[in-house]
Scaffold this motif. Sequence first.
Motif, PDB file in Angstrom:
ATOM      1  N   GLU A  27      -8.724   6.915  60.866  1.00 47.96           N
ATOM      2  CA  GLU A  27      -8.113   7.570  62.030  1.00 47.96           C
ATOM      3  C   GLU A  27      -7.924   6.594  63.186  1.00 47.96           C
ATOM      4  O   GLU A  27      -6.953   6.675  63.918  1.00 47.96           O
ATOM      5  CB  GLU A  27      -8.954   8.765  62.505  1.00 47.96           C
ATOM      6  CG  GLU A  27      -8.876   9.987  61.617  1.00 47.96           C
ATOM      7  CD  GLU A  27      -9.704   9.855  60.348  1.00 47.96           C
ATOM      8  OE1 GLU A  27     -10.514   8.897  60.251  1.00 47.96           O
ATOM      9  OE2 GLU A  27      -9.534  10.691  59.445  1.00 47.96           O
ATOM     10  N   ILE A  61      -5.106   4.177  62.485  1.00 49.61           N
ATOM     11  CA  ILE A  61      -3.827   4.841  62.764  1.00 49.61           C
ATOM     12  C   ILE A  61      -3.590   4.958  64.272  1.00 49.61           C
ATOM     13  O   ILE A  61      -2.479   4.764  64.761  1.00 49.61           O
ATOM     14  CB  ILE A  61      -3.790   6.241  62.101  1.00 49.61           C
ATOM     15  CG1 ILE A  61      -3.785   6.096  60.580  1.00 49.61           C
ATOM     16  CG2 ILE A  61      -2.568   7.031  62.544  1.00 49.61           C
ATOM     17  CD1 ILE A  61      -3.951   7.402  59.832  1.00 49.61           C
ATOM     18  N   ALA A  62      -4.666   5.232  65.017  1.00 45.74           N
ATOM     19  CA  ALA A  62      -4.540   5.340  66.471  1.00 45.74           C
ATOM     20  C   ALA A  62      -4.033   4.019  67.056  1.00 45.74           C
ATOM     21  O   ALA A  62      -3.114   3.997  67.877  1.00 45.74           O
ATOM     22  CB  ALA A  62      -5.884   5.715  67.095  1.00 45.74           C
ATOM     23  N   ASN A  94      -0.422   3.398  66.202  1.00 46.06           N
ATOM     24  CA  ASN A  94       0.414   4.300  66.999  1.00 46.06           C
ATOM     25  C   ASN A  94       0.632   3.738  68.392  1.00 46.06           C
ATOM     26  O   ASN A  94       1.748   3.735  68.904  1.00 46.06           O
ATOM     27  CB  ASN A  94      -0.288   5.653  67.164  1.00 46.06           C
ATOM     28  CG  ASN A  94       0.242   6.713  66.221  1.00 46.06           C
ATOM     29  OD1 ASN A  94       1.239   7.350  66.515  1.00 46.06           O
ATOM     30  ND2 ASN A  94      -0.403   6.898  65.096  1.00 46.06           N
ATOM     31  N   MET A  95      -0.452   3.260  68.994  1.00 48.50           N
ATOM     32  CA  MET A  95      -0.337   2.727  70.350  1.00 48.50           C
ATOM     33  C   MET A  95       0.452   1.428  70.345  1.00 48.50           C
ATOM     34  O   MET A  95       1.252   1.175  71.249  1.00 48.50           O
ATOM     35  CB  MET A  95      -1.718   2.544  70.960  1.00 48.50           C
ATOM     36  CG  MET A  95      -2.308   3.894  71.355  1.00 48.50           C
ATOM     37  SD  MET A  95      -3.925   3.789  72.086  1.00 48.50           S
ATOM     38  CE  MET A  95      -4.923   3.690  70.621  1.00 48.50           C
ATOM     39  N   TYR A 104      -1.823   9.011  76.749  1.00 49.24           N
ATOM     40  CA  TYR A 104      -2.620   9.063  75.516  1.00 49.24           C
ATOM     41  C   TYR A 104      -3.515   7.826  75.411  1.00 49.24           C
ATOM     42  O   TYR A 104      -4.666   7.905  74.994  1.00 49.24           O
ATOM     43  CB  TYR A 104      -1.725   9.090  74.274  1.00 49.24           C
ATOM     44  CG  TYR A 104      -0.951  10.367  74.075  1.00 49.24           C
ATOM     45  CD1 TYR A 104      -1.602  11.546  73.734  1.00 49.24           C
ATOM     46  CD2 TYR A 104       0.426  10.382  74.183  1.00 49.24           C
ATOM     47  CE1 TYR A 104      -0.885  12.708  73.529  1.00 49.24           C
ATOM     48  CE2 TYR A 104       1.157  11.543  73.974  1.00 49.24           C
ATOM     49  CZ  TYR A 104       0.491  12.710  73.644  1.00 49.24           C
ATOM     50  OH  TYR A 104       1.201  13.850  73.442  1.00 49.24           O
ATOM     51  N   HIS A 105      -2.927   6.668  75.758  1.00 43.57           N
ATOM     52  CA  HIS A 105      -3.677   5.415  75.620  1.00 43.57           C
ATOM     53  C   HIS A 105      -4.895   5.417  76.548  1.00 43.57           C
ATOM     54  O   HIS A 105      -6.004   5.065  76.157  1.00 43.57           O
ATOM     55  CB  HIS A 105      -2.801   4.206  75.984  1.00 43.57           C
ATOM     56  CG  HIS A 105      -1.490   4.151  75.263  1.00 43.57           C
ATOM     57  ND1 HIS A 105      -0.474   3.305  75.626  1.00 43.57           N
ATOM     58  CD2 HIS A 105      -1.012   4.850  74.203  1.00 43.57           C
ATOM     59  CE1 HIS A 105       0.569   3.487  74.824  1.00 43.57           C
ATOM     60  NE2 HIS A 105       0.261   4.420  73.956  1.00 43.57           N
ATOM     61  N   TRP A 161      -7.597   7.683  75.341  1.00 45.29           N
ATOM     62  CA  TRP A 161      -8.249   7.139  74.158  1.00 45.29           C
ATOM     63  C   TRP A 161      -9.219   6.026  74.527  1.00 45.29           C
ATOM     64  O   TRP A 161     -10.393   6.058  74.144  1.00 45.29           O
ATOM     65  CB  TRP A 161      -7.183   6.631  73.172  1.00 45.29           C
ATOM     66  CG  TRP A 161      -7.731   6.009  71.925  1.00 45.29           C
ATOM     67  CD1 TRP A 161      -8.097   6.654  70.780  1.00 45.29           C
ATOM     68  CD2 TRP A 161      -7.981   4.609  71.697  1.00 45.29           C
ATOM     69  NE1 TRP A 161      -8.565   5.742  69.854  1.00 45.29           N
ATOM     70  CE2 TRP A 161      -8.496   4.488  70.393  1.00 45.29           C
ATOM     71  CE3 TRP A 161      -7.815   3.460  72.466  1.00 45.29           C
ATOM     72  CZ2 TRP A 161      -8.841   3.252  69.837  1.00 45.29           C
ATOM     73  CZ3 TRP A 161      -8.165   2.227  71.918  1.00 45.29           C
ATOM     74  CH2 TRP A 161      -8.672   2.138  70.627  1.00 45.29           C
ATOM     75  N   SER A 195      -7.935  13.501  64.996  1.00 47.73           N
ATOM     76  CA  SER A 195      -7.470  12.347  65.763  1.00 47.73           C
ATOM     77  C   SER A 195      -6.216  12.716  66.535  1.00 47.73           C
ATOM     78  O   SER A 195      -5.372  13.459  66.047  1.00 47.73           O
ATOM     79  CB  SER A 195      -7.166  11.162  64.835  1.00 47.73           C
ATOM     80  OG  SER A 195      -6.553  10.126  65.565  1.00 47.73           O
ATOM     81  N   PHE A 225      -3.929  10.787  67.110  1.00 55.36           N
ATOM     82  CA  PHE A 225      -2.834   9.992  66.583  1.00 55.36           C
ATOM     83  C   PHE A 225      -2.684  10.271  65.095  1.00 55.36           C
ATOM     84  O   PHE A 225      -3.667  10.297  64.372  1.00 55.36           O
ATOM     85  CB  PHE A 225      -3.096   8.508  66.821  1.00 55.36           C
ATOM     86  CG  PHE A 225      -3.248   8.180  68.283  1.00 55.36           C
ATOM     87  CD1 PHE A 225      -2.139   7.857  69.055  1.00 55.36           C
ATOM     88  CD2 PHE A 225      -4.486   8.211  68.891  1.00 55.36           C
ATOM     89  CE1 PHE A 225      -2.269   7.567  70.406  1.00 55.36           C
ATOM     90  CE2 PHE A 225      -4.639   7.920  70.241  1.00 55.36           C
ATOM     91  CZ  PHE A 225      -3.524   7.594  70.999  1.00 55.36           C
ATOM     92  N   GLY A 226      -1.451  10.512  64.665  1.00 50.20           N
ATOM     93  CA  GLY A 226      -1.223  10.867  63.268  1.00 50.20           C
ATOM     94  C   GLY A 226      -0.238   9.948  62.594  1.00 50.20           C
ATOM     95  O   GLY A 226       0.037   8.848  63.073  1.00 50.20           O
ATOM     96  N   LEU A 273      -3.793  14.855  64.225  1.00 47.83           N
ATOM     97  CA  LEU A 273      -4.430  15.369  63.008  1.00 47.83           C
ATOM     98  C   LEU A 273      -5.493  16.416  63.352  1.00 47.83           C
ATOM     99  O   LEU A 273      -6.347  16.174  64.198  1.00 47.83           O
ATOM    100  CB  LEU A 273      -5.092  14.230  62.231  1.00 47.83           C
ATOM    101  CG  LEU A 273      -4.173  13.092  61.762  1.00 47.83           C
ATOM    102  CD1 LEU A 273      -4.999  11.973  61.137  1.00 47.83           C
ATOM    103  CD2 LEU A 273      -3.157  13.616  60.758  1.00 47.83           C
TER     104      LEU A 273
END
Lengths: 272, 177
Positions: free
Chosen positions: A33, A36-37, A40-41, A156-157, A160, B151, B153-154, B161
């Motif tokens: 996860e 993937i995060a 994504n960023m 989002y960043h 996180w 998460s 982010f997916g 997710l």
Amino acid sequence: MTPLLKYTLRLADNALIIGHRLSEWCGHGPVLEQDIALTNMALDHLGQARSLYQYAAEQVNNMPAAEKKNLFTGDAIQGLIREGGMIDEDNVAYLRDGWDFCNILLVEQPNNDWAYTIARSFFYDTFNYFFYTELRNSKDTTLSAVAEKSLKEVLYHKRWSGEWMIRLGDGTEESHTRIQQAVNDLWMYTGEFFKMDEVDTTMLQNGDGVDLPAVKMQWEQRVAAILEEATLQLPPTGWMQDGGKQGVHTEHLGYVLAELQFMQRAYPRHVW
Amino acid sequence: MGTIEIKEGGVMSELTESRIYEWLSAVTDPEVPVLTILDLGIVRKVSISNTEKGAAVTISITPTYSGCPAMDVISVGIRMALLSQGIKDIKIELQLSPAWTTDWMTEDGKRKLKEYGIAPPNRKAFQPLGFFEEEEVTCPRCGAADTTLVSNFGPTSCKALYKCLSCFEPFEHFKCH
């Protein structure tokens, strides 16, 4: 080089280089996860870089020939411009040398471990949030549009990396020690966020740029609050290293560019 | 400006914006193929003009996320849809402002997402959440409200997710943005 072009390139280079650093984690994240995060960023940053490089290329293409004779030191891109060709976003990203990159030093610092990656993102995301919030008011309609668009992603960043700061700081003894070390080591690169030079001053006076000292106050408040919640020590005020915005980098940028630009340098104008 | 006509099935008919929107409704998002680009709300403007060579059409689209790789595929999709209707002069503009929001997604789009197994955006965008705070998302499979974030982010930028704690199925949530 016009202040606007320099300003655009600084923002674009920040986005590209932090995006590249985060993408280095691809396939190496501690859990799927988070892997993937990070990617994504990285993709968000790359998308922002793309919009800004398109804008930079457009500015170069619209300049009178006399003004664009010596924009960049590297012949790979300057040669293209000299031939009278139109440049695009890829040329700006792949064909400039290290001297021509004007990202802040923080974003080129290596990933090292999870703690360094988190601390670097935390400092940068927090800055980016307040910076883009202000840049939305820019009189330059392209910069304000990019800021408005990017801000939603930066939210989002910021969330996180802020959550991870608290998790690591207020976590185990090991995680606390390592994140504190990362905060201490990276602290000296945060001064560059707020240092106004001629480009920043001109842009601010024209109503196009951001008042960095004003952003600094918001940034410091936010960083102090999160560090406290994370049971971490705020490093003392001290020497701050700068130079990136003027093209003087740490040794790390060269290695990033060597990997990032390899294909275009080895096989010029190669497409697939 | 006079009426712009195109040849359709051997007969001339008027080219209107609503005709073009009809054609665009056949273009889907490559990542979420149940959604058309109109469902997503990314088509911002359609304009028609007459040139010596015939009708020229300009379509303004806005990206969902800055780095969304689907935008290039969507542009090609738009071009193909218009070309197949005999429009040759096509311009596609990328418009960044105002920034796209899931508030522009149609109700029909949200319904289709849910049927497809993706929990649709369920609140007005831009009510920020606090640290460690989770959005209330209903499981698209069993309808239970008892779900948990795995998460933020997916597999694509636009999705997070989740896991259902009632039927235990993992699922994706189209983030409010």
